[in-house]
Design a protein around this motif. Sequence first.
Motif, PDB file in Angstrom:
ATOM      1  N   PRO A   1      -6.898 -11.056   9.142  1.00  0.00           N
ATOM      2  CA  PRO A   1      -6.881 -12.671   9.998  1.00  0.00           C
ATOM      3  C   PRO A   1      -5.481 -12.537   9.884  1.00  0.00           C
ATOM      4  O   PRO A   1      -5.136 -13.494  10.869  1.00  0.00           O
ATOM      5  N   ALA A   2      -4.827 -12.213   8.873  1.00  0.00           N
ATOM      6  CA  ALA A   2      -3.216 -12.813   8.857  1.00  0.00           C
ATOM      7  C   ALA A   2      -2.447 -11.567   8.352  1.00  0.00           C
ATOM      8  O   ALA A   2      -2.855 -10.917   7.539  1.00  0.00           O
ATOM      9  N   ARG A   3      -1.052 -11.598   8.578  1.00  0.00           N
ATOM     10  CA  ARG A   3      -0.216 -10.495   7.974  1.00  0.00           C
ATOM     11  C   ARG A   3      -0.201 -10.714   6.554  1.00  0.00           C
ATOM     12  O   ARG A   3      -0.205 -11.895   5.844  1.00  0.00           O
ATOM     13  N   PRO A   4      -0.291  -9.773   5.889  1.00  0.00           N
ATOM     14  CA  PRO A   4      -0.214  -9.697   4.397  1.00  0.00           C
ATOM     15  C   PRO A   4       1.073 -10.369   3.744  1.00  0.00           C
ATOM     16  O   PRO A   4       2.113 -10.168   4.366  1.00  0.00           O
ATOM     17  N   THR A   5       1.266 -11.158   2.672  1.00  0.00           N
ATOM     18  CA  THR A   5       2.512 -11.917   2.150  1.00  0.00           C
ATOM     19  C   THR A   5       2.783 -11.338   0.802  1.00  0.00           C
ATOM     20  O   THR A   5       3.883 -11.426   0.484  1.00  0.00           O
TER      21      THR A   5
ATOM     22  N   LEU B   1       0.186  -3.625  12.094  1.00  0.00           N
ATOM     23  CA  LEU B   1       1.119  -4.223  11.515  1.00  0.00           C
ATOM     24  C   LEU B   1       2.700  -3.552  11.617  1.00  0.00           C
ATOM     25  O   LEU B   1       2.493  -2.383  11.148  1.00  0.00           O
ATOM     26  N   PRO B   2       3.546  -4.207  11.853  1.00  0.00           N
ATOM     27  CA  PRO B   2       4.985  -3.502  11.836  1.00  0.00           C
ATOM     28  C   PRO B   2       5.312  -3.386  10.323  1.00  0.00           C
ATOM     29  O   PRO B   2       5.053  -4.054   9.680  1.00  0.00           O
TER      30      PRO B   2
ATOM     31  N   LEU C   1       0.003   1.930   1.521  1.00  0.00           N
ATOM     32  CA  LEU C   1       0.602   0.663   2.052  1.00  0.00           C
ATOM     33  C   LEU C   1       0.964   0.766   3.829  1.00  0.00           C
ATOM     34  O   LEU C   1       0.400   0.353   4.646  1.00  0.00           O
ATOM     35  N   LEU C   2       1.566   2.040   3.907  1.00  0.00           N
ATOM     36  CA  LEU C   2       1.905   2.343   5.165  1.00  0.00           C
ATOM     37  C   LEU C   2       0.829   2.716   6.037  1.00  0.00           C
ATOM     38  O   LEU C   2       0.813   2.456   7.394  1.00  0.00           O
ATOM     39  N   GLY C   3      -0.264   3.372   5.521  1.00  0.00           N
ATOM     40  CA  GLY C   3      -1.217   3.648   6.308  1.00  0.00           C
ATOM     41  C   GLY C   3      -2.066   2.288   6.779  1.00  0.00           C
ATOM     42  O   GLY C   3      -2.829   2.277   7.524  1.00  0.00           O
ATOM     43  N   TYR C   4      -2.306   1.258   5.804  1.00  0.00           N
ATOM     44  CA  TYR C   4      -2.894   0.088   5.934  1.00  0.00           C
ATOM     45  C   TYR C   4      -2.214  -0.528   7.076  1.00  0.00           C
ATOM     46  O   TYR C   4      -2.787  -1.072   8.195  1.00  0.00           O
ATOM     47  N   PHE C   5      -0.728  -0.743   6.983  1.00  0.00           N
ATOM     48  CA  PHE C   5      -0.030  -1.406   8.047  1.00  0.00           C
ATOM     49  C   PHE C   5      -0.283  -0.766   9.480  1.00  0.00           C
ATOM     50  O   PHE C   5      -0.344  -1.370  10.453  1.00  0.00           O
ATOM     51  N   THR C   6      -0.414   0.447   9.298  1.00  0.00           N
ATOM     52  CA  THR C   6      -0.409   1.322  10.702  1.00  0.00           C
ATOM     53  C   THR C   6      -1.768   1.009  11.180  1.00  0.00           C
ATOM     54  O   THR C   6      -2.188   0.697  12.421  1.00  0.00           O
TER      55      THR C   6
END
Length: 80
Positions: free
Chosen positions: A65-69, A32-33, A23-28
């Motif tokens: 396209p959008a930040r995951p929720t 995404l912060p 998850l951290l890798g995906y955000f990086t």
Amino acid sequence: MPLLLSDELGLPAGAKEAYAFALLGYFTLAGLPASVPSCTGARHASVLGSLTPGRDGWPRWERPPARPTQLVVDQDRSSR
């Protein structure tokens, strides 16, 4: 609110660390912060870590396209 184990939510306890790093890798990768200032004491949210391309450069990647929720753990795919 009852306290639940991650196993009860579909995230095996033995896999929590692997999921967290994925998850951290995906955000990086998505830019995404991944920090929450109200929890960490940081002044602002920021992208954590850095990525270094290999010899062949970056694989093709479409930014979401959008930040995951939400995070959905697919039991069928996680056991492969």
